[in-house]
Design a protein around this motif. Structure first.
Motif, PDB file in Angstrom:
ATOM      1  N   ASP A 113      66.715  63.311  32.426  1.00  0.00           N
ATOM      2  CA  ASP A 113      65.447  62.589  32.293  1.00  0.00           C
ATOM      3  C   ASP A 113      65.602  61.077  32.372  1.00  0.00           C
ATOM      4  O   ASP A 113      64.776  60.386  32.959  1.00  0.00           O
TER       5      ASP A 113
ATOM      6  N   ARG B  71      64.248  67.458  36.152  1.00  0.00           N
ATOM      7  CA  ARG B  71      63.600  67.209  34.859  1.00  0.00           C
ATOM      8  C   ARG B  71      62.526  68.271  34.612  1.00  0.00           C
ATOM      9  O   ARG B  71      62.490  68.911  33.554  1.00  0.00           O
ATOM     10  N   LYS B  72      61.685  68.495  35.631  1.00  0.00           N
ATOM     11  CA  LYS B  72      60.595  69.459  35.456  1.00  0.00           C
ATOM     12  C   LYS B  72      61.116  70.894  35.371  1.00  0.00           C
ATOM     13  O   LYS B  72      60.622  71.700  34.580  1.00  0.00           O
TER      14      LYS B  72
ATOM     15  N   ASN C 102      62.600  71.377  32.043  1.00  0.00           N
ATOM     16  CA  ASN C 102      61.527  71.416  31.043  1.00  0.00           C
ATOM     17  C   ASN C 102      60.889  72.794  30.980  1.00  0.00           C
ATOM     18  O   ASN C 102      60.614  73.327  29.903  1.00  0.00           O
TER      19      ASN C 102
ATOM     20  N   GLY D  86      67.790  72.924  30.088  1.00  0.00           N
ATOM     21  CA  GLY D  86      66.564  73.277  29.353  1.00  0.00           C
ATOM     22  C   GLY D  86      66.880  73.738  27.936  1.00  0.00           C
ATOM     23  O   GLY D  86      66.212  73.340  26.976  1.00  0.00           O
TER      24      GLY D  86
ATOM     25  N   LYS E  51      67.817  70.804  25.822  1.00  0.00           N
ATOM     26  CA  LYS E  51      66.669  69.939  25.484  1.00  0.00           C
ATOM     27  C   LYS E  51      65.915  70.422  24.253  1.00  0.00           C
ATOM     28  O   LYS E  51      65.281  69.628  23.574  1.00  0.00           O
TER      29      LYS E  51
ATOM     30  N   GLU F  75      56.089  69.792  31.324  1.00  0.00           N
ATOM     31  CA  GLU F  75      56.345  68.722  30.359  1.00  0.00           C
ATOM     32  C   GLU F  75      56.810  69.351  29.049  1.00  0.00           C
ATOM     33  O   GLU F  75      56.353  70.426  28.676  1.00  0.00           O
ATOM     34  N   LEU F  76      57.717  68.661  28.380  1.00  0.00           N
ATOM     35  CA  LEU F  76      58.336  69.264  27.196  1.00  0.00           C
ATOM     36  C   LEU F  76      58.588  68.191  26.139  1.00  0.00           C
ATOM     37  O   LEU F  76      58.955  67.062  26.466  1.00  0.00           O
TER      38      LEU F  76
END
Ligand code: WTA
Length: 575
Positions: free
Chosen positions: A54, A84-85, A88, A121, A124, A200-201
């Motif tokens: 990110d 990133r997406k 997420n 993921g 995160k 989005e996360l």
């Protein structure tokens, strides 16, 4: 005394590199110097997923290629923003299954873009990642999932039959990457989960000491042990990516290791992405042609592989290499086993590159002893400790010994990527540090008068076959599960291509006789019960195994016998 030692030297090319003076940096570097590169510097909290992916989307790297996934069918690419997406969505999908901070999420699948996004993921949301080799069979999978009490595993339809879920009560969800059609008990479809998940996360911000990844590795006794690393390992993974991999903005970096092995995560995921590099992953099987065409077609600049692979490429012949354009290569590295001087000389001739050896272990989490581009290489030596760390050769009392004295390769405890625990086994963890607080690697080595370290072998019975660590005890245990086997002793036998091969000595139970079919069946038994790489290539039937009076199989005696060496001290042998 010292004049007796002369070393072959391959000097640095003198081209600009990220660590321009090893000596100067070694003398002055402090880990605090790079704290400001990471978010905890201002917020006190951090997350590897954010730092690896990110963060770059807030800079000029947003639309830069983060991942090139290549296989026989072609390539797919993902920018940092796409990763990133993608990651997420994975994080949200895991959350929708109820995964919480600290839960263990395992990956048991081939190398595809999904495993890379999935690992990021899971991190995160603060979960602990457990990567498994695709080659593991049921017994190996069960040992690891049950020790870690994994709650989720991501896998494929083809591999799920190796997950004995009836014996894994903690395992709540089996996410099937290709799960379409009927789902059985506890199964979930990856596609349905991802389609429903937001891009989005809310990142789970964690402490530097929050657990990040659990790599199971083999020792000489007992089952494989879960080596736990924390988010703070990023400090060392980042800086070694900079100094040792020598990553630059326009590099295409290829690490050939699978994420089931620590090299495939520390240097196949974290180090390149912490440095914002374009990371190439190649799926599918090895062949010299596939590998060379990968370098040629994607213009790989930095290439990290292993001695076994280089030896296989070497045996494929120079012509093979000469048919491809490998001139994009700027920097080549090796890890996992001793790098033969012969391979380095061959690399100079065929790749026009020095191959830089690096030494480290699952437990160290990142490079410890290395050759960087600005250093002279002494073929046969692993190089020198990275700045910010201290390595030494110590005797069995924990005292440092003079140059050229063989001893235990040890590290001063406390480097940032050092393992923090052995899962469920604090006693095992303590064992590493019992010599005056040094971390004792289990490797024997010596240091020369200029501080280069030279690997000599393992102190224990751990076998390194084609760069994979195999514990003899695991293989012995698997063999004695077979009804024909009374006892088994397993050793590594030197092999020019694979480093070592696994050789088993077995005694048979009454009513069984040695036949070629039986020996083949025993090999298959280990192959299907553990993993192909753990199966003995040679099996010898003997009447009785050499044992100590306390009943321990004396692998040392088996090995000496195999190699035609003196049997050594036999005072503890049974009879
Ligand atoms: C061996 C690998 C000689 C060593 C990242 C070590 C090496 C074990 C080298 C760790 C090297 C690794 N030269 N031997 N450059 N690198 N080894 O945990 O015996 O799978 O203790 O991690 O591999 O293996 P592991």
């Amino acid at each position: 005394m010292q004049e007796m030692h002369t070393h072959e030297i391959i000097p640095s090319t003198g081209k600009p590199s990220n660590l321009s003076s090893y000596e100067q940096t070694y003398a002055t570097f402090r880990w605090e110097d790079i704290h400001a590169e990471f978010s905890w510097h201002t917020t006190g909290k951090v997350n590897m997923g954010y730092e690896a992916i990110d963060k770059h989307t807030t800079t000029h790297r947003r639309d830069k290629t983060a991942l090139i996934y290549a296989d026989d069918g072609g390539a797919q690419t993902f920018t940092f923003e796409e990763m990133r997406k993608f990651s997420n969505r994975f994080g949200n999908a895991f959350r929708s299954l109820g995964v919480q901070k600290g839960d263990r999420v395992f990956f048991f699948m081939p190398r595809t873009p999904e495993i890379y996004a999935g690992v990021i993921g899971a991190l995160k949301i603060g979960a602990i990642v457990g990567p498994l080799f695709e080659a593991f069979m049921e017994g190996a999978v069960e040992d690891r999932l049950s020790d870690a009490e994994a709650s989720v595993i991501v896998t494929t339809n083809a591999l799920k039959s190796r997950i004995p879920k009836e014996r894994l009560p903690h395992l709540k969800h089996i996410v099937l990457i290709d799960g379409e059609g009927e789902l059985e008990d506890r199964e979930a479809s990856y596609k349905a989960l991802i389609d429903a998940a937001s891009e989005e996360l809310d990142i789970e911000w964690v402490d530097l000491e929050h657990p990040m990844i659990l790599h199971y590795t083999s020792g000489s006794t007992g089952k494989p042990k879960g080596v736990l690393h924390v988010h703070g390992a990023m400090l060392q993974q980042y800086i070694t990516g900079h100094w040792v991999l020598d990553l630059r903005e326009d590099d295409v970096y290829w690490c050939t290791a699978d994420p089931g092995w620590v090299t495939g995560t520390s240097y196949g995921i974290f180090a390149p992405w912490l440095n914002g590099a374009t990371n190439l992953i190649r799926g599918g099987r090895y062949s010299a042609d596939r590998w060379y065409s990968t370098i040629q077609d994607y213009k790989v600049t930095v290439w990290y592989s292993a001695p076994t692979a280089f030896r296989m490429l070497m045996s494929a012949g120079d012509d093979d290499a000469e048919r491809y354009d490998l001139t994009s290569l700027r920097h080549v590295l090796s890890v996992g086993e001793p790098l033969n001087p012969e391979v380095i000389r061959w690399g100079m001739k065929v790749y026009k590159q020095r191959i830089h050896d690096t030494w480290w272990m699952t437990e160290t989490g990142a490079h410890m002893i290395v050759n960087v581009p600005s250093m002279d290489i002494r073929p046969g030596s692993m190089g020198k400790p990275i700045p910010g760390t201290k390595a030494a050769i110590i005797d069995d009392e924990g005292n440092e010994v003079p140059p050229y004295t063989l001893g235990n390769l040890a590290l001063q405890a406390g480097w940032p990527s050092m393992m923090r625990r052995i899962w469920n086994n604090p006693a095992k963890y303590e064992e590493y540090f019992k010599l005056k607080g040094w971390y004792v690697s289990g490797d024997s080595a010596y240091m020369d008068e200029d501080g280069y370290f030279w690997f000599q072998g393992r102190v224990d019975d751990v076998i390194n076959t084609s760069g994979e660590r195999v514990g003899p005890f695991e293989v012995e245990s698997k063999l004695v599960e077979h009804p024909a086997v009374a006892e088994a002793g397993v050793i590594g036998k030197p092999d020019p291509l694979r480093g070592s091969i696994i050789k088993a000595f077995v005694s048979l139970r009454e009513d069984y006789v040695e036949t070629p079919e039986l020996l083949e069946e025993l090999k298959q038994h280990v192959k299907t019960g553990l993993a192909a790489h753990a199966a003995p290539r040679e099996i010898e039937v003997i009447d009785k195994l050499p044992k100590t009076r306390s009943g321990k199989i004396m692998r040392r005696v088996l090995k000496a016998k195999e190699l035609g060496l003196p049997l050594g001290d036999l005072s503890t042998i049974e009879d």
